[in-house]
Design a protein around this motif. Structure first.
Motif, PDB file in Angstrom:
ATOM      1  N   VAL A  45      -4.700   3.433  -9.138  1.00  0.00           N
ATOM      2  CA  VAL A  45      -3.772   3.301 -10.270  1.00  0.00           C
ATOM      3  C   VAL A  45      -4.557   3.345 -11.578  1.00  0.00           C
ATOM      4  O   VAL A  45      -5.626   2.745 -11.704  1.00  0.00           O
TER       5      VAL A  45
ATOM      6  N   ASP B 102       0.836  -1.211   0.000  1.00  0.00           N
ATOM      7  CA  ASP B 102       0.000   0.000   0.000  1.00  0.00           C
ATOM      8  C   ASP B 102       0.865   1.254   0.000  1.00  0.00           C
ATOM      9  O   ASP B 102       0.603   2.208  -0.747  1.00  0.00           O
TER      10      ASP B 102
ATOM     11  N   ALA C 277      -4.262  -3.841  -4.103  1.00  0.00           N
ATOM     12  CA  ALA C 277      -3.683  -2.595  -3.594  1.00  0.00           C
ATOM     13  C   ALA C 277      -3.713  -1.498  -4.653  1.00  0.00           C
ATOM     14  O   ALA C 277      -3.959  -0.329  -4.342  1.00  0.00           O
ATOM     15  N   ALA C 278      -3.464  -1.859  -5.912  1.00  0.00           N
ATOM     16  CA  ALA C 278      -3.462  -0.867  -6.995  1.00  0.00           C
ATOM     17  C   ALA C 278      -4.849  -0.285  -7.202  1.00  0.00           C
ATOM     18  O   ALA C 278      -5.003   0.911  -7.468  1.00  0.00           O
TER      19      ALA C 278
ATOM     20  N   ALA D  24      -7.177   0.007  -4.916  1.00  0.00           N
ATOM     21  CA  ALA D  24      -7.451   0.895  -3.783  1.00  0.00           C
ATOM     22  C   ALA D  24      -6.677   2.208  -3.907  1.00  0.00           C
ATOM     23  O   ALA D  24      -7.139   3.257  -3.444  1.00  0.00           O
ATOM     24  N   ALA D  25      -5.504   2.157  -4.547  1.00  0.00           N
ATOM     25  CA  ALA D  25      -4.664   3.352  -4.679  1.00  0.00           C
ATOM     26  C   ALA D  25      -5.058   4.226  -5.866  1.00  0.00           C
ATOM     27  O   ALA D  25      -4.503   5.314  -6.039  1.00  0.00           O
TER      28      ALA D  25
ATOM     29  N   LEU E 129       2.545   2.014  -3.341  1.00  0.00           N
ATOM     30  CA  LEU E 129       1.645   2.494  -4.392  1.00  0.00           C
ATOM     31  C   LEU E 129       1.122   3.907  -4.143  1.00  0.00           C
ATOM     32  O   LEU E 129       0.423   4.462  -4.999  1.00  0.00           O
ATOM     33  N   ALA E 130       1.460   4.492  -3.028  1.00  0.00           N
ATOM     34  CA  ALA E 130       0.949   5.830  -2.701  1.00  0.00           C
ATOM     35  C   ALA E 130       1.374   6.839  -3.762  1.00  0.00           C
ATOM     36  O   ALA E 130       2.560   7.017  -4.028  1.00  0.00           O
TER      37      ALA E 130
END
Length: 254
Positions: free
Chosen positions: A93, A58, A87-88, A90-91, A61-62
């Protein structure tokens, strides 16, 4: 220079060692995911994380807009990719680029099934994506030939042919795709020539000054063998072809 970083997984590996400098040369900020701590240099930031456990992903990927996913191994690519996808997403991307293998959807081997499952996880993620399937790299082919030529006899799997491609050329294509718009599954990338094992071994042995060795035909068993004999690991038409030949690679490397 575009300040939004591109996260590269596998950035210290065979492909990554070519791709990361090309991204920097294009003026992009690069963040490399590594399982070990490394000092940043030349405008490259290294972040620690583990795609198998999700630890540190996480944070890695910020602020990232694009991910170039090069990390891979003999097993677990599907799980690692699913961790990255979650994670991507959620970030936020906006582009996920993946390197896969020609034949992932045609050759029934366990490690290729993980590559296909990784492809599907990306395609179903809801994140705009690009996937490139490539042939076996010259580097990996050389490792295989080195091991085979050390044996008392040279095993020649009947019907097995390879289209080895230069890893630097694949990396250049991946960088082009990473800097472009999401394109889905793009044409495969293979080497300029098709060889069987004996043809791959011959110039290697000549460069090493080795004498001829007895060849022993070997039959690859099962469904995988049938797929290889049918050329399921090849893309003979419609592929983007690299220019560097196996012989040119050997002349520089051996």
């Amino acid at each position: 220079m575009t300040t939004t970083p591109i996260l590269v997984t596998g950035g210290t590996g065979t492909l990554g060692s070519h791709a990361v400098p090309l991204l920097r040369a294009a003026g992009r900020t690069v963040r490399v995911l590594s399982r070990r701590e490394r000092l940043g240099a030349d405008g490259i930031e290294y972040v620690t994380g583990d795609l198998m456990t999700g630890e540190g992903i996480d944070a890695a990927l910020a602020g990232v807009g694009t991910v170039l996913h090069l990390a891979g191994g003999p097993k677990g690519d599907d799980e690692a990719t699913r961790t990255l996808v979650r994670a991507a997403r959620a970030a936020g991307v906006r582009h996920l680029v993946y390197i896969s293998v020609i034949g992932a959807d045609r050759v029934p081997l366990a490690w290729l099934r993980t590559k296909l499952d990784a492809e599907r996880a990306i395609a179903d993620s809801g994140i705009p994506w690009t996937t490139l399937r490539a042939a076996q790299f010259h580097d990996l082919t050389l490792t295989m030939i080195e091991k085979m030529t050390k044996l008392p006899v040279l095993p020649v799997p009947g019907g097995l042919r390879l289209q080895p491609v230069d890893s630097a050329e694949v990396a250049a294509r991946l960088v082009e795709l990473t800097l472009g718009e999401p394109a889905g599954l793009v044409p495969d990338m293979a080497g300029p020539e098709v060889h069987d094992i004996a043809e791959l071994a011959r110039p290697y042995r000549e460069l090493r000054g080795a004498r001829g060795r007895l060849r022993v035909p070997v039959r690859i068993p099962g469904k995988a063998g049938k797929a290889y004999r049918a050329g399921a690991n090849l893309t003979l038409e419609g592929a983007e072809k690299g220019k560097r030949t196996w012989e040119e690679f050997l002349a520089e490397r051996v």
